[in-house]
Scaffold this active site. Structure first.
Site, PDB file in Angstrom:
ATOM      1  CD  GLU A  95      -0.394   5.300  -3.918  1.00  0.00           C
ATOM      2  OE1 GLU A  95       0.130   5.550  -2.813  1.00  0.00           O
ATOM      3  OE2 GLU A  95      -1.108   4.317  -4.134  1.00  0.00           O
ATOM      4  CG  ASP A 134      -8.240   4.474   0.345  1.00  0.00           C
ATOM      5  OD1 ASP A 134      -8.123   3.227   0.447  1.00  0.00           O
ATOM      6  OD2 ASP A 134      -7.443   5.273   0.865  1.00  0.00           O
ATOM      7  CG  ASP A 144      -1.915   1.039   1.351  1.00  0.00           C
ATOM      8  OD1 ASP A 144      -2.289   1.599   0.306  1.00  0.00           O
ATOM      9  OD2 ASP A 144      -2.360   1.328   2.483  1.00  0.00           O
TER      10      ASP A 144
END
Ligand code: MIG
Length: 803
Positions: A403, A488, A400
């Site tokens: 990015e 999300d 997670d």
């Protein structure tokens, strides 16, 4: 918008032509160089090197294999044009004036045509190209975007971004896949812009008759996929995934139902969760642990109070048919007493800013340093920490925040590209596997290289185990390492609808193993919304329920008994069709075709399919039309031209090219099977561990014309399949007859238990199995299903029936 374009200059005219065996190089008046390479009959590469950059080595994280069967070319030059011709007939015509390219296919049709000269801004490094577009051309792909499926008239940006609770329309999101498929009048082509910098695609939004793409740096480096003779979407994706790679078969258990939330802890809660699934007879395979399993969010640790004996917990879960997946974030807590940090610092594994200091920023653990996953040594070092988890029995890993995402820093300045401050500043430096560069260059590949680190670590440390990696961020080629979920999302009907085009477009962007957080991550779904979401996800490649911290329980039984029964049925349906899903992953590995497919992918000749984004196909034979509206108990479904379909629940027949109103009471997912289709199924199991001793079934939709299909299975884990250990079931149908044959060396005790025929109008008079009269068949009138038990463990069957 992205950049001031007024300093963009055309690259100039062709002044010199150099021929190579597989292409040409043009020297241009601006000093830039354009190289054309015929990678194969159907793949042409265009590479523009800015002035002075000629020696910059060719380097891409996306490309896995560029060894195509290159085509030899013939070059013809005259005063105005240079023509490059291949044996197959595919050719490129370049106007000397402005270096305007037109690519023609083997039948002389234009595939891609420059709308204007490629241009660049030598001071900023910005590059751009524009192509002519027909106004009825549709574009698909370009990865994960919170927008309608068809990309025409959209402008999209590629810059991996953590977008919590993204409202529909938010762009960019977590993934960057600069590849699209264009479709018009049944004919497809594709373009992959292999440039990891912040890039954009303006698909006819600014100027209707052209689309443009470009980037804030790097090369104008793109591949045109002409699609060969058929010019089918399938061929485009085959070539694109030959270049950027495909997903290896996932472990079978990863196709089971997965349960997650932020976070299940302590251990007792995890045990209760597992027990509840089994007690309620709701099938499931995987439980996820989110960040709270760790000791103060330090990766590669366990919270000693909440998880005092992980090995025991995992082993007990395994006895009950559950696997455990844990989350691993890239942020390493800056902490003198933390081995991961100290080692990383001492050996220079963390990203640095220009001046050489370690780059640090705030994430969950507090101030963190970040491994440079573009450094092979760092990948190896970081990967080694997974050993402890593997030894303890952890089955998969969830990456997670890659990015990369950091908590907003007040002192970061927005620069001229308007870069969001939720990530590293562009001055952060990366090793780039021997091609050092700043964060502007490697931002978009950071997440993918983290997923790669995880994937390669599992391969190295546990060679008998198929890795399951789930990543939030990625770039073209991420499919080689990881599954992808859409981040999300929100517990809203709007987001449920959005999930279908998002997942379909990921699939046609080369990423087959995709899913959304079932029920929605942010917010709380009603019982109805959760049930509809789970129905819609029953046959999506990746199926995991997940919810944000602080939200109410979001498990299949959390909404009362009526919904519990509905949710159980959705998950049971998934398990019944799991052999089909698994076989489709094999098909992906062979051909690059997605598991979950937009309608147009299989029916490009039917233009009415192009804009359908509320129904999808699973392989070729199953059509899912989920209910996406609150309170709805009916919906329209479009059955594309070329095939007839049967209602899974009622046996009702629908003609090709029709739109029908279909009943969809809350307990029913509108589901259809293609006439002539056939695929493997199985009785409900509680988890995939039960499959090896559960008989397989064959489900087929009886038709009048003949058809064939072929399915795959193997051990479901390990890599013996790559050495030939698998089985294929070939099925052939004709009027009143179905036969199938199992071949292969995978030694399975699995019996083929029965054959189930859908769409039979009435109970048959005579059924014969391998020539012998069968008596114990059953015909169910309301569902129009004929079930014929098979016995004797044969590998070849011929079943005839006459109504
Ligand atoms: O800042 O690990 O998208 O699935 O539950 C939030 C906590 C970090 C974001 C992920 C979400 C996960 C959450 N993470």
């Amino acid at each position: 918008m992205l950049i001031t374009r007024d300093r963009l200059r055309a690259v100039g005219d062709i002044v010199r032509v150099t021929r190579h065996t597989h292409g040409v190089t043009f020297a241009l008046t601006s000093g830039a160089v354009l190289r054309l390479t015929f990678m194969s009959r159907s793949v042409i590469r265009v590479r523009l090197l800015p002035p002075g950059d000629e020696l910059e080595p060719d380097w891409s994280y996306a490309v896995q294999d560029s060894r195509f069967e290159s085509e030899e070319v013939l070059v013809e030059e005259d005063h105005d044009v240079v023509e490059i011709i291949t044996m197959s007939g595919v050719r490129v015509v370049a106007l000397r004036d402005g270096c305007i390219l037109t690519i023609f296919d083997e039948d002389g049709r234009v595939v891609v045509e420059d709308y204007q000269s490629p241009s660049l801004d030598s001071s900023s490094g910005f590059i751009e190209t524009a192509k002519r577009r027909e106004t009825n051309e549709r574009y698909f792909g370009l990865g994960e975007k919170a927008k309608p499926m068809s990309r025409d008239r959209q402008t999209l940006v590629m810059w991996n971004t953590d977008t919590y609770a993204y409202p529909p329309g938010t762009d960019p999101l977590y993934q960057s896949i600069p590849f699209f498929i264009a479709v018009r009048e049944g004919i497809a082509h594709g373009i992959f812009f292999d440039n990891p910098y912040r890039s954009f695609f303006d698909m006819g939004e600014t100027i209707e008759e052209c689309y443009k793409f470009g980037a804030a740096g790097g090369e104008l480096n793109y591949y045109v996929f002409t699609g060969g003779r058929k010019r089918s979407p399938r061929n485009i994706l085959r070539d694109y995934t030959s270049l950027t790679g495909r997903s290896p078969l996932p472990p079978l258990w990863a196709l089971g139902y997965q349960q997650s939330r932020w976070s299940y802890y302590p251990e007792q809660r995890v045990r209760e969760l597992a027990r509840r699934f089994r007690e309620s007879r709701i099938p499931a395979d995987v439980i996820y642990l989110d960040i709270d399993y760790m000791d103060d969010f330090r990766v590669f640790t366990w919270n000693p109070t909440h998880f005092p004996n992980p090995k025991q917990l995992i082993s007990d879960l395994k006895d009950d048919g559950f696997r455990l997946v844990v989350i691993i974030d890239p942020g390493i807590k800056v902490d003198e007493n933390y081995q991961v940090y100290c080692e990383g610092r001492d050996h220079g594994h963390f990203c640095r800013i220009e001046e050489g200091q370690e780059f640090q920023a705030q994430v969950w653990p507090g101030i963190c340093a970040f491994p440079d996953f573009t450094n092979p040594k760092t990948r190896e070092w970081f990967g080694a920490f997974y050993r402890q988890y593997l030894d303890e029995g952890v089955s998969g890993f969830w990456n997670d925040m890659n990015e990369p995402s950091i908590f907003p820093q007040r002192d970061t300045q927005e620069d001229e590209f308007d870069l969001p401050e939720k990530t590293f500043p562009v001055s952060v430096q990366h090793a780039g596997d021997g091609h050092p560069g700043d964060h502007a260059r490697y931002h978009n590949v950071y997440g993918m290289q983290m997923a790669r680190t995880t994937y390669e670590a599992v391969r190295r440390l546990s060679p008998q185990q198929r890795p399951l990696v789930l990543t939030r961020a990625g770039f073209a080629g991420v499919q080689r390492y990881s599954a992808v979920w859409t981040g999300d999302n929100v517990a809203s009907w709007e987001h449920l609808s959005l999930s279908i085009p998002m997942l379909c477009n990921l699939g046609v962007s080369g990423v087959p193993f995709v899913g959304s957080d079932v029920g929605g991550f942010s917010g709380e779904p009603s019982g109805e919304l959760f049930a509809r979401w789970l129905q819609a996800s029953a046959l999506t490649p990746f199926c995991r329920s997940h919810a944000e911290i602080g939200t109410s329980d979001q498990e299949p039984w959390s909404y009362g008994e009526q919904f519990e029964a509905i949710n159980r049925a959705s998950i049971e349906l998934r398990y019944q069709l799991l052999p089909l899903l698994y076989s489709l992953f094999h098909e992906h590995e062979e051909t690059g075709a997605p598991v979950m497919r937009p309608m147009w992918f299989n029916y490009p000749m039917d233009e009415a399919t192009y804009l359908i984004e509320d129904q999808f196909l699973v392989g070729a034979d199953v059509l899912v039309a989920p209910v996406l509206r609150e309170g709805a108990v009916r919906r329209t479904v479009y059955f594309p031209s070329g095939d007839r379909w049967i209602n899974w629940w009622t046996g009702e027949l629908y003609e090709a090219g029709t739109e029908m109103e279909i009943d969809a009471p809350i307990e029913r997912l509108p589901l259809f099977a293609r006439v002539g289709g056939a695929f493997p199924t199985q009785p409900v199991v509680q988890h995939t561990g039960e499959m090896s001793f559960t008989p397989l079934g064959i489900t087929a939709v009886a038709g009048d014309s003949s058809s064939v299909s072929s399915f795959y299975y193997d051990a479901g884990d390990g890599f013996d399949y790559q050495r030939g250990s698998f089985c294929i079931i070939d099925i052939a149908q004709a009027k009143d007859r179905i036969s199938f044959k199992r071949t292969g060396t995978f030694n399975s005790s699995r019996e083929i238990g029965d054959i189930e025929l859908l769409g039979i109008k009435a109970a048959p008079q005579v059924v014969k199995v391998n020539g012998v009269l069968a008596k114990d068949f059953t015909f169910n009138e309301p569902t129009k299903r004929l079930v014929i038990p098979l016995s004797g463990g044969e590998d070849e069957w011929i079943v005839t029936y006459s109504v």
